[in-house]
Design a protein around this motif. Sequence first.
Motif, PDB file in Angstrom:
ATOM      1  N   ASP A   1      31.999 -91.802-107.419  1.00 41.36           N
ATOM      2  CA  ASP A   1      31.957 -91.522-108.842  1.00 41.36           C
ATOM      3  C   ASP A   1      32.752 -92.596-109.589  1.00 41.36           C
ATOM      4  O   ASP A   1      33.209 -93.570-109.002  1.00 41.36           O
ATOM      5  CB  ASP A   1      32.431 -90.103-109.161  1.00 41.36           C
ATOM      6  N   LEU A   2      32.931 -92.414-110.907  1.00 39.20           N
ATOM      7  CA  LEU A   2      33.443 -93.494-111.758  1.00 39.20           C
ATOM      8  C   LEU A   2      34.822 -93.234-112.335  1.00 39.20           C
ATOM      9  O   LEU A   2      35.291 -94.010-113.168  1.00 39.20           O
ATOM     10  CB  LEU A   2      32.464 -93.743-112.911  1.00 39.20           C
ATOM     11  N   ALA A   3      35.484 -92.186-111.918  1.00 43.69           N
ATOM     12  CA  ALA A   3      36.803 -91.885-112.472  1.00 43.69           C
ATOM     13  C   ALA A   3      37.836 -92.901-112.002  1.00 43.69           C
ATOM     14  O   ALA A   3      37.644 -93.607-111.007  1.00 43.69           O
ATOM     15  CB  ALA A   3      37.231 -90.481-112.054  1.00 43.69           C
ATOM     16  N   ASN A   4      38.944 -92.996-112.731  1.00 44.35           N
ATOM     17  CA  ASN A   4      40.056 -93.822-112.260  1.00 44.35           C
ATOM     18  C   ASN A   4      40.518 -93.330-110.893  1.00 44.35           C
ATOM     19  O   ASN A   4      40.764 -94.118-109.989  1.00 44.35           O
ATOM     20  CB  ASN A   4      41.214 -93.759-113.257  1.00 44.35           C
ATOM     21  N   GLN A   5      40.650 -92.023-110.775  1.00 41.86           N
ATOM     22  CA  GLN A   5      40.957 -91.391-109.495  1.00 41.86           C
ATOM     23  C   GLN A   5      39.614 -90.964-108.902  1.00 41.86           C
ATOM     24  O   GLN A   5      39.159 -89.845-109.116  1.00 41.86           O
ATOM     25  CB  GLN A   5      41.894 -90.209-109.702  1.00 41.86           C
ATOM     26  N   PHE A   6      39.004 -91.879-108.184  1.00 40.33           N
ATOM     27  CA  PHE A   6      37.607 -91.674-107.794  1.00 40.33           C
ATOM     28  C   PHE A   6      37.490 -90.997-106.436  1.00 40.33           C
ATOM     29  O   PHE A   6      38.430 -90.962-105.637  1.00 40.33           O
ATOM     30  CB  PHE A   6      36.861 -93.013-107.776  1.00 40.33           C
ATOM     31  N   HIS A   7      36.286 -90.457-106.190  1.00 39.81           N
ATOM     32  CA  HIS A   7      35.938 -89.871-104.905  1.00 39.81           C
ATOM     33  C   HIS A   7      34.906 -90.762-104.220  1.00 39.81           C
ATOM     34  O   HIS A   7      34.121 -91.440-104.882  1.00 39.81           O
ATOM     35  CB  HIS A   7      35.320 -88.477-105.081  1.00 39.81           C
ATOM     36  N   TYR A   8      34.877 -90.723-102.911  1.00 39.24           N
ATOM     37  CA  TYR A   8      33.816 -91.381-102.143  1.00 39.24           C
ATOM     38  C   TYR A   8      33.334 -90.412-101.070  1.00 39.24           C
ATOM     39  O   TYR A   8      34.084 -89.555-100.597  1.00 39.24           O
ATOM     40  CB  TYR A   8      34.306 -92.698-101.515  1.00 39.24           C
ATOM     41  N   SER A   9      32.050 -90.534-100.732  1.00 39.72           N
ATOM     42  CA  SER A   9      31.461 -89.592 -99.783  1.00 39.72           C
ATOM     43  C   SER A   9      30.302 -90.250 -99.056  1.00 39.72           C
ATOM     44  O   SER A   9      29.713 -91.216 -99.548  1.00 39.72           O
ATOM     45  CB  SER A   9      30.980 -88.345-100.530  1.00 39.72           C
ATOM     46  N   ARG A  10      29.992 -89.719 -97.888  1.00 41.54           N
ATOM     47  CA  ARG A  10      28.894 -90.250 -97.080  1.00 41.54           C
ATOM     48  C   ARG A  10      28.540 -89.259 -95.985  1.00 41.54           C
ATOM     49  O   ARG A  10      29.293 -88.311 -95.709  1.00 41.54           O
ATOM     50  CB  ARG A  10      29.291 -91.576 -96.438  1.00 41.54           C
ATOM     51  N   LEU A  11      27.386 -89.486 -95.362  1.00 43.22           N
ATOM     52  CA  LEU A  11      26.962 -88.716 -94.197  1.00 43.22           C
ATOM     53  C   LEU A  11      27.281 -89.481 -92.926  1.00 43.22           C
ATOM     54  O   LEU A  11      27.204 -90.717 -92.888  1.00 43.22           O
ATOM     55  CB  LEU A  11      25.459 -88.450 -94.261  1.00 43.22           C
ATOM     56  N   THR A  12      27.608 -88.748 -91.875  1.00 44.78           N
ATOM     57  CA  THR A  12      27.783 -89.357 -90.565  1.00 44.78           C
ATOM     58  C   THR A  12      26.452 -89.309 -89.810  1.00 44.78           C
ATOM     59  O   THR A  12      25.470 -88.723 -90.270  1.00 44.78           O
ATOM     60  CB  THR A  12      28.837 -88.601 -89.744  1.00 44.78           C
ATOM     61  N   GLN A  13      26.442 -89.887 -88.626  1.00 48.34           N
ATOM     62  CA  GLN A  13      25.210 -89.898 -87.839  1.00 48.34           C
ATOM     63  C   GLN A  13      24.752 -88.491 -87.481  1.00 48.34           C
ATOM     64  O   GLN A  13      23.544 -88.221 -87.391  1.00 48.34           O
ATOM     65  CB  GLN A  13      25.409 -90.731 -86.571  1.00 48.34           C
ATOM     66  N   ASP A  14      25.696 -87.552 -87.292  1.00 50.03           N
ATOM     67  CA  ASP A  14      25.315 -86.178 -86.965  1.00 50.03           C
ATOM     68  C   ASP A  14      25.336 -85.268 -88.203  1.00 50.03           C
ATOM     69  O   ASP A  14      25.454 -84.044 -88.095  1.00 50.03           O
ATOM     70  CB  ASP A  14      26.203 -85.606 -85.851  1.00 50.03           C
ATOM     71  N   ASN A  15      25.227 -85.883 -89.385  1.00 47.14           N
ATOM     72  CA  ASN A  15      25.065 -85.164 -90.656  1.00 47.14           C
ATOM     73  C   ASN A  15      26.253 -84.293 -91.039  1.00 47.14           C
ATOM     74  O   ASN A  15      26.103 -83.211 -91.608  1.00 47.14           O
ATOM     75  CB  ASN A  15      23.770 -84.340 -90.656  1.00 47.14           C
ATOM     76  N   ARG A  16      27.436 -84.763 -90.741  1.00 48.95           N
ATOM     77  CA  ARG A  16      28.631 -84.231 -91.386  1.00 48.95           C
ATOM     78  C   ARG A  16      28.768 -84.934 -92.741  1.00 48.95           C
ATOM     79  O   ARG A  16      28.224 -86.029 -92.940  1.00 48.95           O
ATOM     80  CB  ARG A  16      29.883 -84.511 -90.547  1.00 48.95           C
TER      81      ARG A  16
END
Length: 471
Positions: A296-311
């Motif tokens: 996301d675009l906040a100053n205090q931003f988050h990042y996220s993704r999927l793993t190979q086993d869909n966690r």
Amino acid sequence: MKPHQTAYERNAPDHRVVERALDTSRNTVYWLEEAGAQTRYPVLSASSRSDLTIVGGGYLGLWTAVNAKRRNPGQRVVLLEARNVGWAASGRNGGFCEASITHGDENGRTRWPGEFDRLHSLGGENLDAFERDVNELGLACHWERTGTLAVAVEEHQVSWLQSAEHSLDREAVQSEIHSPLFLYGALDPTGTALVHPARLALELARIADELGVEIYEHSTVTGIHTDRNAGTVAVATEHATVNSDRVVLATNAFRSLLRRNRLMTVPVYDYVLMTEPLSADQLASIGWSGRQGLTDLANQFHYSRLTQDNRVLYGGYDAIYHTGRKVREEFEERHSSFARLGSHFFATFPQLEDVRFSHRWAGAVDTCTQFTAFYGLTHRGRVAHAAGFTGLGVGATRFAAEVLLDLLSGETTPRTELEMVRKRPLPFPPEPAASLGINLTRWALDRADHRQGRRNLFLRTLDAAGLGFDS
């Protein structure tokens, strides 16, 4: 009182949902556990001589070792790691391997406007070369070049994305990833690859070992000094010394062996949650068929993704500094940060309310005032160093390793002529000013996020001075 709530606060779940999801999580790094990370290499027990000694067994040290042997297979290269290969930032990050070597385009344009186009091109070339290395060296690191989706979750952020080449309106961004928070998006389809961080480190160590690099674990370097009689640099551990023609320091967030660099970085703790594997129905409820990295675009931003086993990995937001530039294991457990992350996760994906978190962890990020790596030579050109990657080192460390080898060669190259390489950023102040300044900056950034992104006079002054603080 804050002027208004953020989207994550307005859509926060009942705290019992978060506590239940965290209840069975373990304070363990998922990546290191899944990869079976353990001691694989011996302790340095006898003094020796080397052509190149590398201090640090993370990405920067490992890429330097691999590329040094590829440049000159006959040289003797020694790598010394204080604990296990990849156990620190290199084994516990989000696994975003980005093309940018300037911590994003905006940071690059602001700091090096005259050479940004060149830096942008070099970053793209580096990511392409990284991908070739993955294939040609057979690095089993779960490489997925899926790109990144940046999303606006507040109305004032929408305009920030509308000029992007691959901008997505609300309907289009929802077709990529289903979240009630996402108002607009911008897709960078090729500028990021996702990797398994710990497997990448272990695979680089495997390749280095096959190329003839001598790797030693649990071999903490206690000091370096020039041996004028021998014309070498002595790299000392508790049990032995390696006398080296050249040395690379790749210790990043940890206390520098060079006094001149001890105010150049601060270690900032970043927190991460990992869910259990999603079922087919749960995955379908959020879409994400493109498997992009998400931010996301906040100053205090988050990042996220999927793993190979869909966690789902979900991290960021808090960036915690401990007075005195301390790096300690006890800082990795912080319930308030994990609970806040969990609340933001369920605000983002309320359809996953029954999902549990299996792992929680944290790690220290090496932040400098220009938000991306700085470089230098000491000991009459025999010792090269780089640090300050500020959380975007997965891809940038490969580029940095080439810079360090160029610097040690004594030859002028297109990389060594870069202003980004030649000039040092401003240092952080000593304590107590560092702690006061960093915490005031964190407060001001949080305030901006609660005021439609408006930066107060303090932040604008830091911007004008080329200073800052970022996770």
